[in-house]
Design a protein around this motif. Structure first.
Motif, PDB file in Angstrom:
ATOM      1  N   LEU A 248       0.845  -1.202   0.000  1.00 31.13           N
ATOM      2  CA  LEU A 248       0.000   0.000   0.000  1.00 31.13           C
ATOM      3  C   LEU A 248       0.883   1.255   0.000  1.00 31.13           C
ATOM      4  CD1 LEU A 248      -3.002   0.868   0.184  1.00 31.13           C
ATOM      5  CD2 LEU A 248      -2.686   1.012   2.654  1.00 31.13           C
ATOM      6  N   ARG A 249       1.921   1.239   0.820  1.00 27.50           N
ATOM      7  CA  ARG A 249       2.844   2.385   0.902  1.00 27.50           C
ATOM      8  C   ARG A 249       3.416   2.731  -0.465  1.00 27.50           C
ATOM      9  NH1 ARG A 249       8.274   3.484   1.535  1.00 27.50           N
ATOM     10  NH2 ARG A 249       8.794   1.317   1.088  1.00 27.50           N
ATOM     11  N   ARG A 250       3.662   1.700  -1.264  1.00 34.20           N
ATOM     12  CA  ARG A 250       4.292   1.944  -2.560  1.00 34.20           C
ATOM     13  C   ARG A 250       3.307   2.416  -3.635  1.00 34.20           C
ATOM     14  NH1 ARG A 250       6.288  -2.488  -4.517  1.00 34.20           N
ATOM     15  NH2 ARG A 250       5.830  -3.935  -2.839  1.00 34.20           N
ATOM     16  N   THR A 251       2.030   2.647  -3.248  1.00 32.77           N
ATOM     17  CA  THR A 251       1.080   3.203  -4.228  1.00 32.77           C
ATOM     18  C   THR A 251       1.048   4.722  -4.179  1.00 32.77           C
ATOM     19  OG1 THR A 251      -0.838   3.147  -2.735  1.00 32.77           O
ATOM     20  CG2 THR A 251      -0.416   1.166  -4.046  1.00 32.77           C
ATOM     21  N   GLY A 340       3.678  18.851   7.131  1.00 35.56           N
ATOM     22  CA  GLY A 340       3.297  17.440   7.173  1.00 35.56           C
ATOM     23  C   GLY A 340       3.454  16.867   5.778  1.00 35.56           C
ATOM     24  N   PHE A 341       3.048  15.610   5.627  1.00 36.13           N
ATOM     25  CA  PHE A 341       3.217  14.940   4.337  1.00 36.13           C
ATOM     26  C   PHE A 341       1.884  14.749   3.621  1.00 36.13           C
ATOM     27  CE2 PHE A 341       7.155  13.784   6.441  1.00 36.13           C
ATOM     28  CZ  PHE A 341       8.057  14.064   5.420  1.00 36.13           C
ATOM     29  N   VAL A 342       1.948  14.941   2.310  1.00 42.95           N
ATOM     30  CA  VAL A 342       0.791  14.762   1.434  1.00 42.95           C
ATOM     31  C   VAL A 342       1.054  13.515   0.591  1.00 42.95           C
ATOM     32  CG1 VAL A 342      -0.383  15.768  -0.567  1.00 42.95           C
ATOM     33  CG2 VAL A 342       0.313  17.249   1.323  1.00 42.95           C
ATOM     34  N   ALA A 343       0.018  12.698   0.389  1.00 43.03           N
ATOM     35  CA  ALA A 343       0.163  11.484  -0.436  1.00 43.03           C
ATOM     36  C   ALA A 343      -0.330  11.761  -1.850  1.00 43.03           C
ATOM     37  CB  ALA A 343      -0.631  10.335   0.184  1.00 43.03           C
ATOM     38  N   LEU A 344       0.574  11.616  -2.812  1.00 43.17           N
ATOM     39  CA  LEU A 344       0.213  11.784  -4.224  1.00 43.17           C
ATOM     40  C   LEU A 344       0.100  10.411  -4.876  1.00 43.17           C
ATOM     41  CD1 LEU A 344       2.726  14.631  -5.237  1.00 43.17           C
ATOM     42  CD2 LEU A 344       0.447  14.856  -4.223  1.00 43.17           C
ATOM     43  N   THR A 345      -0.914  10.247  -5.712  1.00 42.06           N
ATOM     44  CA  THR A 345      -1.049   8.979  -6.440  1.00 42.06           C
ATOM     45  C   THR A 345      -0.616   9.183  -7.890  1.00 42.06           C
ATOM     46  OG1 THR A 345      -3.358   9.531  -6.853  1.00 42.06           O
ATOM     47  CG2 THR A 345      -2.912   8.036  -5.028  1.00 42.06           C
ATOM     48  N   ARG A 346      -0.354   8.064  -8.561  1.00 48.94           N
ATOM     49  CA  ARG A 346       0.147   8.140  -9.935  1.00 48.94           C
ATOM     50  C   ARG A 346      -0.859   8.834 -10.854  1.00 48.94           C
ATOM     51  NH1 ARG A 346       2.164   2.600 -12.543  1.00 48.94           N
ATOM     52  NH2 ARG A 346      -0.075   2.311 -12.609  1.00 48.94           N
ATOM     53  N   GLN A 400      -1.975  -0.333  -7.270  1.00 44.42           N
ATOM     54  CA  GLN A 400      -1.061  -0.065  -8.388  1.00 44.42           C
ATOM     55  C   GLN A 400       0.244   0.468  -7.813  1.00 44.42           C
ATOM     56  OE1 GLN A 400      -3.559   2.771 -10.495  1.00 44.42           O
ATOM     57  NE2 GLN A 400      -3.834   1.288 -12.127  1.00 44.42           N
ATOM     58  N   PRO A 401       1.088  -0.431  -7.299  1.00 43.26           N
ATOM     59  CA  PRO A 401       2.350   0.055  -6.732  1.00 43.26           C
ATOM     60  C   PRO A 401       3.147   0.822  -7.780  1.00 43.26           C
ATOM     61  CG  PRO A 401       2.003  -2.253  -6.189  1.00 43.26           C
ATOM     62  CD  PRO A 401       0.955  -1.884  -7.206  1.00 43.26           C
ATOM     63  N   SER A 408      11.007   7.404  -6.897  1.00 37.60           N
ATOM     64  CA  SER A 408       9.964   8.392  -7.147  1.00 37.60           C
ATOM     65  C   SER A 408      10.051   9.547  -6.161  1.00 37.60           C
ATOM     66  CB  SER A 408       8.575   7.751  -7.097  1.00 37.60           C
ATOM     67  OG  SER A 408       8.335   7.270  -5.814  1.00 37.60           O
ATOM     68  N   ARG A 409      10.519   9.250  -4.943  1.00 34.46           N
ATOM     69  CA  ARG A 409      10.707  10.320  -3.965  1.00 34.46           C
ATOM     70  C   ARG A 409      11.782  11.291  -4.431  1.00 34.46           C
ATOM     71  NH1 ARG A 409       8.967  10.920   1.271  1.00 34.46           N
ATOM     72  NH2 ARG A 409      10.816  11.549   2.395  1.00 34.46           N
ATOM     73  N   LEU A 410      12.838  10.698  -4.982  1.00 31.68           N
ATOM     74  CA  LEU A 410      13.928  11.531  -5.495  1.00 31.68           C
ATOM     75  C   LEU A 410      13.416  12.368  -6.666  1.00 31.68           C
ATOM     76  CD1 LEU A 410      16.966  12.198  -5.424  1.00 31.68           C
ATOM     77  CD2 LEU A 410      17.290  10.316  -7.048  1.00 31.68           C
ATOM     78  N   ALA A 411      12.623  11.716  -7.546  1.00 32.06           N
ATOM     79  CA  ALA A 411      12.080  12.432  -8.700  1.00 32.06           C
ATOM     80  C   ALA A 411      11.173  13.572  -8.232  1.00 32.06           C
ATOM     81  CB  ALA A 411      11.308  11.471  -9.591  1.00 32.06           C
ATOM     82  N   ALA A 412      10.363  13.305  -7.197  1.00 34.01           N
ATOM     83  CA  ALA A 412       9.467  14.353  -6.689  1.00 34.01           C
ATOM     84  C   ALA A 412      10.277  15.514  -6.127  1.00 34.01           C
ATOM     85  CB  ALA A 412       8.549  13.780  -5.614  1.00 34.01           C
ATOM     86  N   ARG A 413      11.386  15.173  -5.483  1.00 37.96           N
ATOM     87  CA  ARG A 413      12.238  16.206  -4.881  1.00 37.96           C
ATOM     88  C   ARG A 413      12.837  17.123  -5.972  1.00 37.96           C
ATOM     89  NH1 ARG A 413      16.322  13.957  -0.737  1.00 37.96           N
ATOM     90  NH2 ARG A 413      17.149  15.827   0.167  1.00 37.96           N
ATOM     91  N   VAL A 414      13.313  16.467  -7.039  1.00 40.44           N
ATOM     92  CA  VAL A 414      13.897  17.237  -8.139  1.00 40.44           C
ATOM     93  C   VAL A 414      12.813  18.091  -8.793  1.00 40.44           C
ATOM     94  CG1 VAL A 414      14.976  17.024 -10.425  1.00 40.44           C
ATOM     95  CG2 VAL A 414      15.723  15.560  -8.536  1.00 40.44           C
ATOM     96  N   THR A 415      11.612  17.487  -8.975  1.00 35.56           N
ATOM     97  CA  THR A 415      10.516  18.226  -9.612  1.00 35.56           C
ATOM     98  C   THR A 415      10.131  19.447  -8.792  1.00 35.56           C
ATOM     99  OG1 THR A 415       9.713  16.109 -10.419  1.00 35.56           O
ATOM    100  CG2 THR A 415       8.200  17.950 -10.607  1.00 35.56           C
TER     101      THR A 415
END
Ligand SMILES: Cc1cc2nc3c(=O)[nH]c(=O)nc-3n(C[C@H](O)[C@H](O)[C@H](O)COP(=O)(O)OP(=O)(O)OC[C@H]3O[C@@H](n4cnc5c(N)ncnc54)[C@H](O)[C@@H]3O)c2cc1C
Length: 438
Positions: A248-251, A340-346, A400-401, A408-415
């Motif tokens: 679930l975490r990986r979705t 805090g943290f926000v959860a983004l889905t694909r 949908q992991p 993806s965390r790294l990609a989000a950071r760069v974005t």
């Protein structure tokens, strides 16, 4: 995952205390066990309990230590994608289900607040989405029109309307969605918890679900000092989903969002800034969102950088945004910084999953979870109480992991960094719109 300043938020400093809740220290049974006690989990627990079924909610930390106690308090209808796009992309049936569930979600929030007398500074004055540049205005006008066609109470705004409603000449116009409003987010969490307990729900804090096992048609949830056996388990952990539920975490990809709050504004400024009590999101690439709290502080947020601990250095961009939107705030100090943290889905959509018979999950609100998580909690409760998946009128999707999730965390950071730079460059080249708010 460390939470940036989970304590020390404006909301924890200004919320009426909740009586301490116990840790689970026994083996117990219920019809439904809920893991995670933010809006999703508490709304699920409330609706299960209100239907007369036994429910236990387990919270790893304290109530509101996840996104539900830390957010901007903007109750917003709709999802990241516009209703026409949802219909075009997912087909008329699924698209209109998604649009309809998200459209009615604010009604549920304000109705629960009224029915359970939740004291959370609720104001339903609407939500403004404002264009940071003229090129974004047609998109907002089309958005308003799509919702108007679906019966929503909305209005298109000129630059002068926007200036009058906000007290800022920064914006080119936009739209007003009267379905939206504001709450004190932590008071709303605590109020939902009280409402759930008054209906019979049992809530335990410092009771992380560490292990989930299935036998004889029942689920068993183990916590450090106790366990719950239940027919149905609801996972309601959103951006705070840990490795105990790794698939679930990986979705979702989690990104930080950081907020600041000024000191209460002096009366003259308070009368000119957001005089109607609306909340605002803009259309910058890294959107800025702001509102007033009940004491007249400006509360402003935007995405933070990973690892940011909110402090004067890491919130310099917030200060710049505040002064740019409201130059008159130049002498007003910042009193609070937190995040805090926000959860983004694909796909940018919230998801209701049925991972196995009797194992449900709802998450992925992409930064718009006050209304939608409350609505998701009710959907999860209805399914847990035996309603068919079809009758929910909301898609139940497989997990949908995200491939290469670690990256993806790294990609989000760069974005995020890239979008910050693009916004800053655009801001530098922007010419003032007009000088007067009148
Ligand atoms: C800074 C910020 C600003 C935001 N602003 C807005 C806004 O203005 N409007 C809006 O609509 N949305 C906003 N959001 C999004 C919104 O806060 C979330 O979508 C919403 O709170 C999600 O609720 P939830 O109950 O699903 O998850 P959460 O509130 O995050 O709750 C999940 C809970 O699960 C618990 N948990 C995790 N693992 C376990 C375990 N193993 N066992 C037991 N418990 C566990 C966590 O401790 C946590 O309390 C914002 C979010 C942030 C971070």
């Amino acid at each position: 995952m460390t939470t940036p300043a989970a304590t020390g938020s404006l909301w924890s400093a200004t919320c009426a205390p909740l009586e301490p809740l116990p840790q689970l220290r026994a083996a117990t049974r219920a019809e439904v066990a809920v893991i995670g006690a933010g809006y999703t989990g508490l709304s699920a627990a409330l609706h299960v309990a209100a239907a007369g079924a036994a429910v236990v909610a387990l919270e790893a930390a304290q109530l509101g230590d996840g996104g539900s106690g830390l957010n901007g308090g903007q109750v917003i209808a709709g999802l990241k994608h516009d209703p026409d796009l949802l219909a075009a992309h997912y087909g008329e049936r699924i698209g209109s289900q998604l649009a309809a569930r998200s459209a009615e979600a604010p009604d549920l929030v304000f109705d629960l607040i009224r029915r359970h007398s939740i004291e959370c500074d609720a104001v339903r004055a609407g939500w403004l989405q404002l264009a940071a540049s003229a090129s974004q205005l047609p998109l907002l006008q089309r958005r308003a029109e799509q919702w108007r066609r679906r019966g929503a109470d909305v209005a298109v705004l000129s630059d002068r309307d926007a200036a009058q409603l906000t007290g800022s000449t920064r914006y080119c116009g936009g739209w007003l969605d009267r379905r939206g409003g504001t709450v004190h987010p932590l008071a709303y969490v605590r109020g939902l918890a009280r409402a759930a307990m008054s209906c019979g729900a049992r809530i335990f804090t410092c009771s992380a679900a560490e292990k989930l096992s299935h036998s004889g048609g029942e689920w068993r949830v183990d916590t450090p000092r106790g366990s719950v056996v239940a027919r149905t388990v609801i996972l309601a952990t959103d951006a705070y989903t840990d490795r105990s539920f790794d698939a679930l975490r990986r979705t979702v990809v989690t990104v930080p969002s950081i907020q600041v709050a000024t000191a209460p504004l002096p009366p003259d400024l308070r009368a000119s800034i957001l005089p109607g009590g609306q909340s605002v999101s803009d259309t910058k690439r890294l959107l800025c969102y702001f509102r007033l709290d009940a004491a007249g502080r400006v509360v402003l947020g935007t995405r933070g950088a990973f690892g940011d601990v909110p402090n004067p250095a890491s919130t310099a961009a917030h200060e710049r945004a505040l002064r740019e939107i409201f130059p008159a705030l130049a002498g007003v100090p910042l009193e609070y910084r937190w995040g805090g943290f926000v959860a983004l889905t694909r796909d940018g959509l919230p998801h209701l999953h049925e991972l196995a018979p009797g194992l449900l999950a709802g998450l992925g609100y992409n930064g718009r979870g006050i209304a939608m998580a409350t609505a998701m909690g009710r959907l999860l409760a209805r399914r847990a109480l035996g309603e068919s998946a079809e009758s929910l009128q909301f898609p139940v999707t497989p997990l949908q992991p995200i491939r290469l999730h670690g990256l993806s965390r790294l990609a989000a950071r760069v974005t995020i960094r890239y979008l910050q730079v693009r916004d800053a460059l655009e801001q530098g080249s922007r010419r003032p719109l007009h000088r007067s708010a009148a």
